[in-house]
Scaffold this motif. Structure first.
Motif, short mmCIF file in Angstrom:
data_model
loop_
_atom_site.label_atom_id
_atom_site.label_comp_id
_atom_site.label_asym_id
_atom_site.label_seq_id
_atom_site.Cartn_x
_atom_site.Cartn_y
_atom_site.Cartn_z
N PRO A 129 9.01 13.98 -2.62
CA PRO A 129 8.00 15.00 -1.96
C PRO A 129 7.09 15.75 -3.06
CG PRO A 129 9.91 15.09 -0.69
CD PRO A 129 10.33 14.51 -2.00
N VAL A 130 7.80 16.22 -4.05
CA VAL A 130 7.33 17.01 -4.88
C VAL A 130 6.13 16.32 -5.64
CG1 VAL A 130 7.58 18.42 -7.05
CG2 VAL A 130 9.14 18.49 -5.48
N ILE A 131 6.09 15.06 -5.93
CA ILE A 131 5.05 14.19 -6.67
C ILE A 131 4.25 13.60 -5.55
CG2 ILE A 131 6.39 13.98 -8.61
CD1 ILE A 131 7.28 11.19 -7.73
N THR A 132 4.43 13.61 -4.21
CA THR A 132 3.79 13.01 -3.44
C THR A 132 2.39 13.84 -2.92
OG1 THR A 132 5.54 12.09 -2.18
CG2 THR A 132 3.70 12.18 -0.99
N SER A 133 1.27 13.24 -2.79
CA SER A 133 0.05 13.95 -2.42
C SER A 133 -0.07 14.64 -1.12
CB SER A 133 -1.23 12.97 -2.48
OG SER A 133 -2.37 13.37 -1.79
N LEU A 134 -0.13 16.00 -1.26
CA LEU A 134 -0.31 16.61 0.01
C LEU A 134 -1.50 16.46 0.89
CD1 LEU A 134 0.68 20.48 -1.00
CD2 LEU A 134 2.04 18.99 0.53
N VAL A 135 -2.27 15.67 0.53
CA VAL A 135 -3.30 15.48 1.35
C VAL A 135 -2.86 14.18 2.21
CG1 VAL A 135 -5.63 14.47 1.40
CG2 VAL A 135 -5.19 16.38 -0.13
N LEU A 136 -2.16 13.32 1.62
CA LEU A 136 -1.74 12.02 2.18
C LEU A 136 -0.57 12.59 3.30
CD1 LEU A 136 -1.46 9.03 2.71
CD2 LEU A 136 0.18 9.11 0.65
N ALA A 137 0.34 13.33 2.79
CA ALA A 137 1.49 14.00 3.46
C ALA A 137 0.98 14.71 4.56
CB ALA A 137 2.42 14.85 2.59
N GLY A 138 0.07 15.47 4.40
CA GLY A 138 -0.70 16.29 5.66
C GLY A 138 -1.25 15.43 6.81
N ALA A 139 -2.15 14.22 6.38
CA ALA A 139 -2.27 13.35 7.06
C ALA A 139 -1.31 12.67 8.04
CB ALA A 139 -3.14 12.21 6.49
N ILE A 140 0.04 12.51 7.56
CA ILE A 140 0.99 11.79 8.10
C ILE A 140 1.86 13.09 8.97
CG2 ILE A 140 3.22 10.99 7.85
CD1 ILE A 140 2.37 9.75 5.17
N PHE A 141 1.59 14.12 8.62
CA PHE A 141 2.46 15.05 9.38
C PHE A 141 1.60 15.70 10.59
CE2 PHE A 141 5.38 15.92 5.66
CZ PHE A 141 6.51 15.93 6.22
N ARG A 142 0.22 15.62 10.42
CA ARG A 142 -0.65 15.80 11.53
C ARG A 142 -0.49 14.81 12.70
NH1 ARG A 142 -6.78 15.29 10.04
NH2 ARG A 142 -5.99 13.19 9.77
N TRP A 143 -0.07 13.56 12.47
CA TRP A 143 0.16 12.36 13.26
C TRP A 143 1.48 13.01 13.94
CZ3 TRP A 143 4.17 8.80 13.01
CH2 TRP A 143 4.16 8.01 13.88
N LEU A 144 2.65 13.40 13.09
CA LEU A 144 3.89 13.49 13.56
C LEU A 144 3.98 14.67 14.42
CD1 LEU A 144 6.14 13.19 10.29
CD2 LEU A 144 5.88 11.67 12.22
N PHE A 145 3.10 15.55 14.29
CA PHE A 145 2.91 17.07 15.14
C PHE A 145 1.97 16.55 16.25
CE2 PHE A 145 4.96 18.92 11.12
CZ PHE A 145 5.98 19.61 11.97
N SER A 146 1.28 15.67 16.43
CA SER A 146 0.36 15.42 17.28
C SER A 146 0.93 15.13 19.01
CB SER A 146 -0.58 14.27 17.22
OG SER A 146 0.15 13.15 17.08
#
Length: 306
Positions: A129-146
């Motif tokens: 996760p440290v080297i994962t793009s936070l923009v990409l991760a944010g889009a995925i987590f936005r769906w997870l919490f939707s």
């Protein structure tokens, strides 16, 4: 004395002087190697930081002329309710994210400290996760919490369903803090793993012989040895939490109703939405001072001995 007389007799420099000359040559060679990185740091990191601080004393917009305002921007900051709301949100976010990140990093470091089959695989997965793009991760987590996402669905199964966390003024900060913990604990795990390798095994073995249990060995033997690493990690994670922006921008955009509107988000809007660079610079100065004060407090609590 005899060595120096012999060196003079044969026309060569004394060994001590020769070593000092070689040391100076090595230092110059090292400086030449790091000079490109040093120049880049000064130009693109240190320079903009200083310029941003100086802008806090001016009224300046892009394409306009800078007008000296003295402390007017800071007086405006003191009277701005949006700034104080953003400060409160930033502090709440940090109070959740930093302790949980350090605790998760410490737990994972202790779990992966010993050599076992597949330990390198688990360390790599935890660091990913440290080297994962936070923009990409944010889009995925936005769906997870939707509302239709797995997180809300699972909470509904146990009777805790309701408003999705990203749409709740109460739960949006814990949701964002969880994302911050997920994205940062792997870095802290590596720092603490390195520190754990330096803990003398003899101390733990002696404590075991004296009848100390696992918790007593950790508390009285391992934890004191980790204090410098924990201090470093606490300062780094606090700084990163104060500067959190990518995931917040992607997941909530500062909402709902400014419930996730942090200081960096306020700085971004003032500087790049309203182009009030002087006021944005004042926010940056306030953020720097707050980070420095918290780091000094952590120094008093964790770093007294180092």
């Amino acid at each position: 004395m005899a060595t120096q007389l012999t060196a003079r007799k044969h026309g060569s420099a004394p060994p001590r002087r020769r070593r000092s000359v070689l040391a100076r040559h090595d230092a110059m060679a090292g400086l030449l190697f790091v000079l490109p990185c040093l120049v880049l740091f000064l130009v693109f990191r240190f320079g903009p930081a200083v310029a941003g601080g100086v802008l806090g004393f001016f009224d300046y917009t892009i394409g306009g002329t800078a007008e000296w305002k003295g402390l007017d921007n800071f007086r405006r900051l003191w009277e701005d309710p949006v700034f104080w709301s953003a400060l409160r949100v930033t502090l709440v976010y940090s109070l959740i994210a930093v302790p949980v990140t350090v605790a998760a990093a410490l737990g994972m470091a202790l779990l992966t400290r010993r050599a076992f089959r597949g330990v390198r695989f688990f360390r790599s997965v935890f660091f990913l996760p440290v080297i994962t793009s936070l923009v990409l991760a944010g889009a995925i987590f936005r769906w997870l919490f939707s509302a239709e996402g797995p997180w809300t669905t699972m909470l509904g199964w146990i009777g805790l369903g309701g408003t999705p966390w990203l749409e709740s003024s109460t739960m949006v900060i814990p949701a964002l803090a969880l994302v911050g913990v997920w994205s940062r604990f792997g870095y802290g795990m590596l720092i603490l793993l390195a520190a754990l390798q330096n803990v003398p095994r003899e101390l733990e073995e002696a404590a075991t012989v004296d009848g100390a249990g696992a918790w007593q060995r950790f508390r009285h033997v391992v934890l004191p040895q980790l204090r410098p690493a924990l201090f470093f990690l606490a300062v780094i994670e606090t700084t990163m939490s104060f500067q959190a922006f990518d995931a917040i921008y992607t997941m909530t955009g500062g909402g709902p109703a400014h419930a996730s509107f942090t200081l960096v988000f306020d700085l971004y809007e003032q500087g790049f939405k309203y182009f009030d660079l002087g006021y944005a610079g004042a926010i940056g100065v306030a953020l720097f001072i707050m980070t420095l004060v918290v780091a000094l407090i952590q120094r008093l609590l964790l770093g007294r001995d180092k």
